[in-house]
Design a protein around this motif. Structure first.
Motif, short mmCIF file in Angstrom:
data_model
loop_
_atom_site.label_atom_id
_atom_site.label_comp_id
_atom_site.label_asym_id
_atom_site.label_seq_id
_atom_site.Cartn_x
_atom_site.Cartn_y
_atom_site.Cartn_z
N THR A 1 0.84 -1.20 0.00
CA THR A 1 0.00 0.00 0.00
C THR A 1 0.87 1.24 0.00
N ILE A 2 1.89 1.26 0.82
CA ILE A 2 2.80 2.40 0.89
C ILE A 2 3.48 2.61 -0.46
N LEU A 3 3.88 1.52 -1.12
CA LEU A 3 4.50 1.63 -2.44
C LEU A 3 3.52 2.21 -3.45
N GLY A 4 2.26 1.79 -3.39
CA GLY A 4 1.25 2.34 -4.30
C GLY A 4 1.06 3.84 -4.11
N ILE A 5 1.12 4.29 -2.87
CA ILE A 5 1.02 5.73 -2.60
C ILE A 5 2.26 6.44 -3.15
N ALA A 6 3.43 5.85 -2.93
CA ALA A 6 4.68 6.44 -3.45
C ALA A 6 4.62 6.58 -4.97
N GLU B 1 11.24 4.46 13.42
CA GLU B 1 11.42 3.00 13.45
C GLU B 1 10.11 2.28 13.74
N ASN B 2 9.14 3.00 14.26
CA ASN B 2 7.86 2.44 14.65
C ASN B 2 6.85 2.64 13.52
N VAL B 3 6.19 1.56 13.07
CA VAL B 3 5.27 1.63 11.94
C VAL B 3 4.15 2.64 12.20
N ARG B 4 3.61 2.64 13.39
CA ARG B 4 2.55 3.60 13.72
C ARG B 4 3.04 5.03 13.53
N ASN B 5 4.24 5.33 14.01
CA ASN B 5 4.80 6.67 13.86
C ASN B 5 5.13 6.99 12.41
N MET B 6 5.50 5.98 11.63
CA MET B 6 5.72 6.19 10.19
C MET B 6 4.44 6.69 9.55
N ILE B 7 3.36 6.01 9.83
CA ILE B 7 2.07 6.35 9.23
C ILE B 7 1.60 7.73 9.71
N LEU B 8 1.78 8.01 11.00
CA LEU B 8 1.41 9.33 11.52
C LEU B 8 2.21 10.43 10.81
N ALA B 9 3.50 10.21 10.60
CA ALA B 9 4.33 11.19 9.90
C ALA B 9 3.88 11.35 8.46
N GLU C 1 -5.67 13.88 -0.46
CA GLU C 1 -6.77 13.65 0.48
C GLU C 1 -7.11 12.16 0.54
N TYR C 2 -7.08 11.51 -0.60
CA TYR C 2 -7.34 10.07 -0.66
C TYR C 2 -6.25 9.30 0.10
N HIS C 3 -5.01 9.74 -0.04
CA HIS C 3 -3.91 9.10 0.69
C HIS C 3 -4.12 9.22 2.20
N ILE C 4 -4.57 10.37 2.65
CA ILE C 4 -4.84 10.54 4.09
C ILE C 4 -5.88 9.53 4.54
N MET C 5 -6.94 9.38 3.77
CA MET C 5 -8.00 8.43 4.12
C MET C 5 -7.42 7.00 4.21
N ILE C 6 -6.63 6.60 3.23
CA ILE C 6 -6.02 5.26 3.22
C ILE C 6 -5.09 5.10 4.44
N LEU C 7 -4.27 6.11 4.70
CA LEU C 7 -3.33 6.04 5.82
C LEU C 7 -4.06 5.97 7.16
N GLN C 8 -5.17 6.66 7.28
CA GLN C 8 -5.95 6.59 8.53
C GLN C 8 -6.50 5.19 8.76
N VAL C 9 -6.91 4.52 7.68
CA VAL C 9 -7.37 3.13 7.80
C VAL C 9 -6.19 2.24 8.23
N LEU C 10 -5.03 2.45 7.62
CA LEU C 10 -3.84 1.66 7.99
C LEU C 10 -3.46 1.89 9.46
#
Length: 183
Positions: A76-81, A125-133, A169-178
C-alpha cells in the motif's frame, strides 16, 4: 561453489502494485504563459521540505523497512509512493512550461534557495509513527498547495494542483485506515 543454506529472502512480491490515486483524469499539462514566480512556487512543491520528492523518498524508505514483515502494508505504501511520483513528474512539466528550472533546488521568493536533502524527512522506526508522519506530510502538502493556488492566477496550473490535492486527500484516508489496523 556451495549454495548457502542460510539465505535471507524478502518474500514480499510487488508485481502488479499500481499507483493509489483517485479514479479521475488529470487535466492537460499546460500553462497560460511563462511565469518565473509560479515556477518558483512549484519548485517548492517539487523538492522543498514539504514536497513530492520528500514524500516519495519517505514512502519508499518506509516501504523498504516494512516489506519483510508487513507485506500488505508495504504494498500500500509503495502504491502511494507511485502516485507521488506521478505528481512529481507533472510538477516538473509545469515548472518547465512556466520557464523554470527542473532540478533539486526549491526557489523561494525571499531569494533563499534550498537544495533538497534527506534531512527534510521524518524517519521513524515504529510503523505507527511512520504512518502518523505520512499523514502529517500529506496534510502539510495540501495546505501548501492551497496557499500556492491563492498566488497562482493560472487556471491551467491550479486545475492540476487541485487534482493532485484530491490524491493527497485520498492518501490521508487510506493512511488513517492503515493506522487503525496498526493499533
Amino acid at each position: 561453489m556451495e549454495a548457502n543454506q542460510n539465505l535471507l529472502t524478502n518474500t514480499c512480491g510487488f508485481a502488479g502494485v499500481k499507483p493509489i490515486m483517485v479514479d479521475l483524469p488529470y487535466p492537460d499539462i499546460q500553462v497560460r504563459a511563462k511565469n518565473q514566480v509560479y515556477a518558483n512556487l512549484l519548485s517548492v512543491d517539487y523538492c522543498g521540505a514539504t514536497s513530492e520528492l520528500s514524500a516519495i523518498t519517505q514512502y519508499i524508505n518506509n516501504e523498504n523497512r516494512m516489506s519483510c514483515e508487513k507485506c500488505p502494508l508495504a504494498k500500500t505504501i509503495l502504491g502511494i509512493a507511485m502516485a507521488e511520483m506521478m505528481h512529481l513528474q507533472k510538477l516538473g512539466e509545469l515548472i518547465y512550461l512556466l520557464g523554470g528550472t527542473v532540478d533539486f533546488v526549491a526557489r523561494r521568493q525571499n531569494g533563499r534557495n534550498v537544495m533538497w536533502t534527506p534531512g527534510f524527512l521524518s524517519i521513524s522506526e515504529n510503523v505507527r509513527n511512520m504512518i502518523l508522519a505520512d499523514i502529517e506530510a500529506e496534510k502539510s502538502a495540501i495546505n501548501q498547495y492551497r496557499m500556492h493556488m491563492k498566488v497562482i492566477k493560472d487556471d491551467c496550473v491550479n486545475q492540476v494542483l487541485e487534482r493532485i490535492i484530491k490524491d493527497e486527500e485520498y492518501h490521508i484516508m487510506i493512511l488513517q485506515v492503515l493506522l487503525k489496523e496498526c493499533s
